[in-house]
Scaffold this active site. Structure first.
Site, PDB file in Angstrom:
ATOM      1  N   HIS A 148       0.822  -1.223   0.000  1.00 44.46           N
ATOM      2  CA  HIS A 148       0.000   0.000   0.000  1.00 44.46           C
ATOM      3  C   HIS A 148       0.856   1.273   0.000  1.00 44.46           C
ATOM      4  O   HIS A 148       0.340   2.358  -0.208  1.00 44.46           O
ATOM      5  CB  HIS A 148      -1.040  -0.030   1.129  1.00 44.46           C
ATOM      6  CG  HIS A 148      -0.534   0.361   2.478  1.00 44.46           C
ATOM      7  ND1 HIS A 148      -0.237  -0.561   3.452  1.00 44.46           N
ATOM      8  CD2 HIS A 148      -0.274   1.569   3.022  1.00 44.46           C
ATOM      9  CE1 HIS A 148       0.160   0.059   4.544  1.00 44.46           C
ATOM     10  NE2 HIS A 148       0.153   1.357   4.312  1.00 44.46           N
TER      11      HIS A 148
ATOM     12  N   ASP B   5       0.279  -7.494   1.818  1.00 45.05           N
ATOM     13  CA  ASP B   5       0.695  -6.096   1.883  1.00 45.05           C
ATOM     14  C   ASP B   5       2.216  -5.952   1.843  1.00 45.05           C
ATOM     15  O   ASP B   5       2.792  -5.171   2.595  1.00 45.05           O
ATOM     16  CB  ASP B   5       0.137  -5.420   3.142  1.00 45.05           C
ATOM     17  CG  ASP B   5       0.204  -3.898   3.045  1.00 45.05           C
ATOM     18  OD1 ASP B   5       0.424  -3.385   1.923  1.00 45.05           O
ATOM     19  OD2 ASP B   5       0.056  -3.232   4.087  1.00 45.05           O
TER      20      ASP B   5
ATOM     21  N   GLY C 288       3.375   6.578   8.041  1.00 44.24           N
ATOM     22  CA  GLY C 288       4.689   6.826   7.438  1.00 44.24           C
ATOM     23  C   GLY C 288       5.686   5.737   7.804  1.00 44.24           C
ATOM     24  O   GLY C 288       6.657   5.522   7.091  1.00 44.24           O
TER      25      GLY C 288
ATOM     26  N   SER D  73       4.838   2.794   7.599  1.00 42.86           N
ATOM     27  CA  SER D  73       4.408   1.746   6.670  1.00 42.86           C
ATOM     28  C   SER D  73       5.561   1.237   5.833  1.00 42.86           C
ATOM     29  O   SER D  73       6.229   2.022   5.180  1.00 42.86           O
ATOM     30  CB  SER D  73       3.380   2.312   5.691  1.00 42.86           C
ATOM     31  OG  SER D  73       2.174   2.472   6.319  1.00 42.86           O
TER      32      SER D  73
END
Lengths: 660, 587, 343
Positions: free
Chosen positions: B70, B101, B181, B183
């Site tokens: 993502h 993901d 962030g 992530s």
């Protein structure tokens, strides 16, 4: 008297602590975890005498969601004779009186001596006969990411410090002004010290945001593992100035950079403000900054890091390249740049694919404009400005960005076979709405072959949003032409599709406009958060159609008008004008500044007999003070939406936004 | 007064650190060193010209790096990555695992990138110290990442897809700050080894800031997918083809099962009790979802179950969770924008606890032009994330094989003489047009024309002759000419250490999978799948020996389903000249 | 003097550290040993914003579970899930509305449990481990979530839930870990040696600055109620609300006239002092700013009136006022009843 009483309490407290330390020492000397626990307690004990409690009387009760002023806050002693540094956040309520409780428990009234608006700190002074304990400073060069960081406050109990433990997460944050920690930082310790494992002070805890902003910026991150502290070493450097009662402000160069990507692009000046120090030292638009403060600059972010920590009146050496020429100048930073005001030559350029790549041709000359004064005529072709060739429209637009009203420019104009030289003095953007304008373009070639984007009434869907949105694209849409975009933000109650299209279709077809009409989730009101939806819709249109960047307008009625302001302010990179009907300027904390590149023009209606009138007038005043052009249109006594004629007039204004 | 003055002196003049427990300082110094090393491998990924982005971590010196699907999704094929050395590197998308993901990208321009060491995340225990590094709230304006310390709050956590395709199975939970962030950024153990990729947090309480609950995809799961990620394809996750529920005795029972699933063919039925899967005991439905969540589609994993009180242990081939089209669509779909960074958001009314996707920055302004160096490492092809890397690996595998011998010249008929299980002589004749097996008991010959899927001979073998012919054809023609051949990724192979490289090759109406042992580059086995949802004919090659300057298998084991098993010892290979093949008539 | 003691403590620290070297350890063992004592509780709720679950822990081998009293328990069927996944119906053994604690009984024996009788001290800086099923992350036999942190400070709870004050105002440990999340209430707070310190509280905001609090109620505060509940002789004791004085002090009587209360938080400046009044005798002058009444800070005219309303008129009154930049303390003797009032 109070003092004495308190000291006895503290004596007791101290004894207790002493015992605890001893006990814990004895039973847990073996494990590192336990040893660290002891070290943490000892470190806090060492700094605690310098950590004071701050209480205030009077002032505001709450700001938005946030309650301020009611709770005690924290400060840190920075000199034995009673100077105390704290976070500007702790005084955002503008208290009438400030009380400080010293470590011993004795209370002192405090004066606010000075404020550091760059690092969001305040300096307090209390009178004290005994010298206060000043903490030891950790030199910045000794700070290490991963080292212990203990945040200390004195907000829950005046006799005891409250502690939060973490590590140093990063150095040189917020453009070099702060260090970062994952200890829990909040109003419970803002203004207090962040200390290392030996109790020496790394910095003073403050809420901060890289986007800048006022006292409250960054508070939303409290206790999130993202906290900031201003290195005490740098505080000590500016302490003498603050002790003189001098407020400190960030230093400004007065330049705008080219391109939005601060990491990917060189530090090339897009515009240098004539009133700014960079301009005065000879830097101009197009110069590429390659060195600042002795550090090489390869991207915009690096320049921001050099400027970030510097205050007004500080000097910085800037080296820039202009072609193969090298400029090496020392620039004294200033605390304030006069708001930028866009210059005005007084013409509209012709549009059309062919003209995007060739010298601009005058479509219309504004009466009584500088252009009119030097007798420019429709059809004239502008070949050069101040000696630099103008090969296409964008060139002159960019050149104008570094100019300001009152400046004289040299224009080389081609009229038929002859070439004229004129020297108009640039004026201010007109606020009067334009009358009938000549066509914006001649006949356009047939659109290129290949797939055509949707035209007519189009529905725009953004996957992750519930909101509906429809758009109208003229059926004769031709990608060879750049189209204006009007984002219509409806008044409470939404709108009827048929009526809307009926009203706008002729206007769009005639004036090369695309209408975009998003709907609020709750048709009764717009949520500020929905500005994001509007933005995504705009992006969608920008992606699929050929849009004229200078004519993207947000137009709203009542609640939609207020929303239009919000969308305009939060999307400066795309929105060029806001047209609000029956809507005052919303109370935004601080108005955005005018920008040579990211321009904004405003249109608002004014009805004399409504409660909102004063608010609307105040808004117009504020905007004009910031040097935004505001066209105010009187609609008589009662508020109402525009008549067909008025709407046509407004659309003409849209059509004239690519004015030069 | 005098006293306090004295003390001020004492406090300021004394080297405060000298008073701190030396062991505490030692531990601090060690941590600082670990953090510095770990930070050097961490990257800040910028999307939309720095307006948005996330984090990632480099895992190999040549610049392969992990992040979240993502995060990379909104970047397009190329992205810019800042590293702690203060430099900005171009990177290209390599492969995606949308369900998990996870995204694999490759940083370009260096062969000596600092990189993280992968840990064994199954060794991580609740209470272990860990730290997260990344670019929360895009604060790393100088590319120096943010570091947050914490402990592991939970292991083997299962997180429901929560509306999106993202399913966090078997993940790590930590109280180390994970914020918008972070992530795609790394989670390290106390020694600085990579244990997971941060991707989620429970944000409902305060909108968009950490409240002490963050999740990381375990690195062990990612290890299983790494081969698939390197393939430039869209990896899919796996299911048994059966649903389970836990009964009153908290046993995990099969609720319903697809009869076309391999699990069904291996004997799993409604009401059976699942004991363990993939070598892990299954004590709850979540535990089953967890273990299934860590495997790619098509892997064969051990399954232990009880059928009518009778225990059986089988190797079951897992099915995909999504249709290929579904995933492809997802990749092409518009990147999803995220709420503005840092803006707190009201607590959602949803009663069920649902971790949310990590928000990133503002949406895009204008798509930046794709840099040259990225273009050189990117080939668009429908169904692929980046076909460039599929070709790269396909060719790598093939080159390793032909390094052991070139079969291109052997276009004539192949004769393999050897011993069948009962020591009787066996003789295979393989040509472009025919294949035959000769045993003392008799001979069996097939024509290689028309629908190969309808030649299951010899009976029960699932198509041994076709499989051998495909094997010969593949060796001769190679991936270029065989037909449609692509690199699938890696998968385990019964009786072999580590994971095999897998090429999928389609000829006529049969699909073959060739498995290569990266240890020696040798073809370790193949599967010939006549049609979907049927047992393939499996060949296992071993005891390779050199024949006329080429290595050839001394032992070929053929399997089909649970019952058919034949082992052939190959004594001699003879190759007719290509000319002979001509006479044989080439189709 | 006090500082002498500090330095002495520091000296101690250095002495002890001369001992054997220890390497970085994990809390894993301590946690593994205590997980079996944690339970997950499911009951009423599930509607907007209200989770239908919370946390708890075993306090007797006879299946007594300590948790918070909340709407979750407000149902006929409460499920208690043990660490090993076994599910039981939880029967309410008793509750203390003041402490907002409840004891549940499940029908099981020989369970690992904490001893609430044991008293373990903790102070600011003490390392803690918080066990809870926050956000309902763990289901069935999945272990509770564990967070680490320290005691930020031990203080009295002054908080609000939504707009309402909480019933409990006693001592709590404020934590620097984000423990008080949905579903975490009733979780256990242990020290780093695995000893029970406190029970995690609910989701509350500070009554002063409105930020989220992370706190736990010390065992010492709960022991009495819990033992009574276990013994079956619990009578809910109420926090006595500060008794309203029969005759409160009022400003006019003191002879004080404050500046008009016009602002959000008008500072309590003295406008006029009546001649011959108690205030004048005490030496209060116009333009003085009243900052403390007794020990409590008065931030506005409003809060001053509230404070005075709590005081008995014939008890003496101590006021700290600010005159210029100087703090002055004045005493006003208790007004004797029936003193003639000058008209």
């Amino acid at each position: 008297m109070i003092g004495n009483m308190k000291t006895t309490i503290v004596l007791a407290a101290a004894l207790v602590l002493h015992v605890c330390v001893f006990v814990a020492q004895a039973n847990a000397a073996d494990s590192l975890q336990a040893r660290e626990e002891q070290a943490i307690k000892a470190a806090v004990a060492r700094v605690a005498p310098s950590v004071v409690r701050i209480e205030t009387v009077g002032g505001l009760e709450r700001i938005g969601q946030l309650m301020v002023g009611a709770a005690p806050t924290t400060g840190l002693v920075v000199s034995g004779d009673g100077y105390i540094i704290s976070s500007a956040f702790n005084f955002v309520q503008k208290p009438d009186s400030i009380l400080v409780t010293l470590d011993g428990g004795s209370r002192r009234p405090a004066k606010l001596v000075a404020t550091d608006h760059s690092r969001m700190l305040v300096l307090l002074k209390v009178d004290t006969d005994a010298s206060l304990s000043v903490p030891e400073v950790v030199p910045e060069k000794e700070m290490r990411v991963g080292g212990w960081a203990l945040a200390v406050g004195r907000t829950f109990e005046s006799s005891q410090a409250n502690v939060s433990v973490g590590i140093v997460s990063a150095l040189s944050r917020i453009w070099g002004k702060a260090i970062q920690t994952d200890a829990k930082i909040s109003p419970n310790n803002y203004g207090g010290p962040l200390v290392d494992i030996s109790g020496r002070v790394l910095g003073v805890l403050v809420p901060m945001s890289p986007q800048g902003g006022a006292e409250l910026a960054g508070v939303e991150w409290y206790d999130s593992g993202i906290g900031f502290a201003v290195p005490l070493e740098s505080v000590m450097r500016s302490l003498p100035a603050m002790q003189q009662g001098r407020d400190l402000r960030a230093g400004l160069l007065g330049i705008t950079m080219q391109g939005a990507d601060v990491y990917g692009t060189d530090a090339v000046i897009a515009a240098a403000r004539a009133s700014g120090p960079a301009y005065k030292m000879g830097f101009r638009a197009g110069d590429k900054i390659i060195e600042a403060g002795g550090k090489p600059i390869t991207r915009q972010s690096e320049l921001k890091h050099q400027l970030g920590p510097r205050y007004a009146n500080e000097k910085i050496r800037i080296v820039a390249l202009r072609g193969d020429q090298r400029l090496d100048r020392e620039v004294e930073l200033v605390d304030k740049i006069e708001p930028y005001e866009a210059p005005f030559l007084g013409i509209l350029p012709l549009r059309g694919e062919s003209l995007e790549k060739s010298p601009p041709v005058v479509r219309y000359v504004y009466p009584e404009s500088p252009a009119a004064a030097v007798d420019l005529k429709p059809g004239d072709e502008i070949r050069s400005l101040d000696g630099a060739a103008v090969d296409k429209l964008d060139t002159i637009v960019e050149k104008m960005q570094s100019l300001e009203p009152g400046q004289k420019v040299r224009l080389e104009v081609r009229r038929g076979s002859e070439t004229l030289l004129v020297e108009p003095t640039l004026g201010r953007l007109p606020e009067a709405l334009p009358g009938v304008l000549p066509p914006a373009h001649g006949p356009v070639e047939a659109p290129p072959e290949g797939e055509r984007p949707q035209t007519g009434v189009v529905t725009v869907k953004i996957p992750e949003f519930e909101n509906e949105c429809l758009a109208y694209v003229p059926d004769n849409y031709n990608p060879r032409l750049a189209y204006g975009v009007v984002v219509w933000l409806h008044a409470p109650g939404g709108f009827k599709q048929e009526e809307l299209i009926e009203r706008w279709k002729p206007l769009c077809d005639e004036n090369d406009l695309i209408l975009v009409a998003p709907k609020s989730g709750d048709r009764a009101r717009w949520q500020p958060t929905e500005a994001r939806f509007v933005r995504r819709v705009l992006d969608d249109i920008l992606k699929n159609y050929h849009v004229d960047a200078s004519r993207v307008v947000v137009h709203g009625h009542e609640g939609g008008g207020a929303m239009a302001y919000v969308v305009g302010f939060t999307n400066r990179d795309v929105v060029r004008a806001v047209a609000a009907v029956d809507a005052p300027l919303p109370r935004v904390a601080q108005l955005p500044e005018t920008d040579p590149v990211e321009r904004l023009a405003f249109y608002t209606t004014l009805a004399t007999k409504i409660d909102a009138t004063p608010a609307i007038e105040a808004g117009i005043k504020r905007l004009r003070e910031m040097k935004f052009p505001v066209s105010a249109h009187d609609v008589g006594d009662q508020p109402r939406y525009l008549t067909t004629e008025e709407l046509q007039q407004l659309v003409r204004w849209f059509d004239s936004l690519d004015r030069i | 007064m005098r006293l306090s003055l004295v003390l001020c002196l004492l406090l300021s003049s004394s080297a405060a650190r000298a008073q701190v427990d030396p062991q505490v300082l030692e531990a601090e110094t060690a941590r600082v060193a670990v953090v510095e090393r770990a930070s050097s491998a961490t990257i800040a990924i910028f999307a939309n010209g720095g307006q948005g982005g996330g984090s990632g971590v480099v895992i190999s010196p040549d610049g392969y790096a992990l992040s979240n699907f993502h995060v990379t999704h909104e970047c397009g094929p190329g992205m810019k990555c800042g590293m702690a050395d203060g430099k900005l590197y171009d990177a290209v998308i390599v492969g995606l695992d949308p369900t998990g993901d996870v995204a694999l990208i490759k940083l370009l321009g260096r062969t000596d990138f600092p990189h993280a060491e992968l840990a064994d995340s199954d060794q991580v225990r609740v209470g272990d110290w860990c730290f997260t590094i990344g670019n929360p709230f895009l604060l790393a304006t100088d590319f120096q990442p943010s570091v947050a310390y914490g402990v592991i709050s939970g292991v083997h956590r299962y997180q429901y897809p929560s509306g999106t395709i993202l399913e966090y199975a078997d993940c790590l939970q930590s109280d180390a700050a994970i914020n918008p962030g972070n992530s795609g950024g790394p989670m390290f153990d106390a020694q600085g080894r990579l244990i997971g990729i941060n991707g989620r947090g429970s944000f409902e309480k305060r909108g968009r800031v950490n409240v002490g609950v963050g999740y990381a995809i375990s690195i062990n799961q990612i290890k299983n997918f790494l081969g698939h990620l390197r393939s430039g394809r869209i990896a899919d996750h796996a299911t048994l083809g059966a649903n389970a529920r836990s009964d009153e005795r908290r046993r995990v029972m099969v609720d319903d099962i697809l009869d076309e699933s391999d699990a069904y063919r291996r004997g799993l039925r409604y009401g059976d009790v699942i004991i363990s899967c993939g070598g892990r005991p299954v004590s709850s439905v979540n535990a089953l979802k967890n273990v299934l969540g860590i495997f790619p589609k098509d892997w064969r994993v051990p399954l232990v179950f009880e059928h009518r009180g009778e225990r059986s242990e089988v190797l079951v081939r897992l099915r995909g969770v999504h249709r290929e089209a579904e995933l492809a669509e997802l990749i092409e779909s518009q990147p999803k924008a995220e709420p503005e960074k840092g803006k707190p958001r009201p607590v959602p009314g949803d009663p069920k606890p649902r971790p949310e996707r990590m928000p990133k920055g503002h949406p895009a302004t204008k798509p930046a032009p794709v840099p040259e160096v990225v273009k050189q490492h990117y080939v668009a092809k429908s169904g692929y994330v980046n076909y460039f890397f599929n070709q790269l690996n396909r060719d790598r595998v093939w080159k390793a094989l032909v390094a052991r011998g070139d079969y291109a010249a052997l276009r004539g008929a192949w004769t393999v003489v050897g011993q069948a299980p009962m020591n009787e002589e066996v003789r295979f004749e393989l040509s472009d047009t025919q294949a035959s097996i000769k045993l003392p008991s008799g001979e069996l010959k097939i024509e290689l024309t028309g629908a190969l899927s309808e030649r299951p001979d010899p009976p029960g073998s699932g198509g041994l002759l076709v499989a051998l012919s495909m094997w010969r054809r593949f060796l001769i023609e190679g991936p270029e000419k065989f037909g449609d051949v692509y690199y699938l990724g890696t998968a385990p192979l019964a009786g072999r250490e580590g994971l095999m490289d897998v090429l999928v090759a389609t000829h006529g109406d049969v699909e073959c999978r060739f498995l290569f042992d990266p240890a020696d580059g040798q073809l370790a086995g193949m599967e010939m799948i006549p049609e979907e949802d049927t047992d393939p004919c499996e060949l296992y090659f071993s005891q390779y020996k050199e024949v006329e300057g080429r290595v050839l298998p001394g032992r070929i084991e053929a399997r089909h389903g649970d019952d058919y098993l034949q082992v052939f010892q190959c004594r001699e290979f003879t190759f007719a000249s290509a000319a002979a093949a001509e006479e044989g008539g080439n189709d | 003097m006090t500082r002498l003691i500090w330095t002495f403590c520091l000296a101690l620290v250095t002495v002890v550290t001369a001992r054997d070297f220890a390497v970085a350890q994990s809390f894993a063992q301590v946690i593994a040993d205590n997980q079996p004592k944690m339970v997950k509780i499911h009951g009423a709720g599930g509607v907007r914003g209200l989770e239908a679950y919370q946390s708890g822990f075993l306090i007797s081998d006879q299946g007594h579970v300590l948790t918070v009293w909340s709407y979750v328990l407000d149902t006929d069927y409460v499920t208690v899930t043990l660490d090993d996944g076994r599910k039981f119906e939880g029967k309410l053994a008793g509750a203390d509305p003041r402490l907002e604690l409840a004891v549940l009984k499940i029908d099981a024996t020989d369970l690992p449990s904490f001893d609430v009788a044991a008293s373990v001290p903790a102070e600011a800086g003490s390392r803690v481990l918080a066990f809870s099923n926050l956000f309902g992350v763990a289901a069935g036999d999945e272990p509770a979530s564990v967070q680490h942190g320290i005691v930020a400070v031990k203080t009295r709870l002054d908080a609000r839930r939504g707009a309402f004050e909480t019933p409990y105002h006693g001592p709590v440990y404020v934590l620097d870990a984000m423990t008080n999340n949905p579903g975490a209430a009733g979780g256990a707070l242990l020290n780093q040696h695995g000893e029970l310190l406190a029970m995690l509280g609910k989701e509350l905001r500070s009554a002063h600055n409105n930020i989220w609090l992370n706190y736990a109620i010390p065992v010492d505060e709960m022991r009495d109620s819990v033992t009574r509940i276990l013994a079956g002789n619990f009578r809910p004791g109420e926090d006595k609300p500060p008794a309203k004085p029969d005759e409160a002090i009022d400003l006019a009587e003191l002879g004080l006239v404050l500046v008009p209360d016009v602002l959000e938080r008008t500072p309590p400046y003295v406008d006029r002092v009546r001649a011959g009044s108690a205030a004048e005798i005490a030496g209060i002058k116009p333009d003085d700013l009243l900052v403390f009444v007794g020990e409590s800070l008065v931030q506005s005219c409003k809060s001053l009136r509230e404070e005075l309303a709590r005081l008995e008129r014939d008890a003496g009154l101590k006021i700290v006022l600010m005159r210029g930049q100087e703090l002055i303390e004045v005493e006003i003797p208790g007004a004797k009843g029936g003193e003639p009032q000058t008209p």
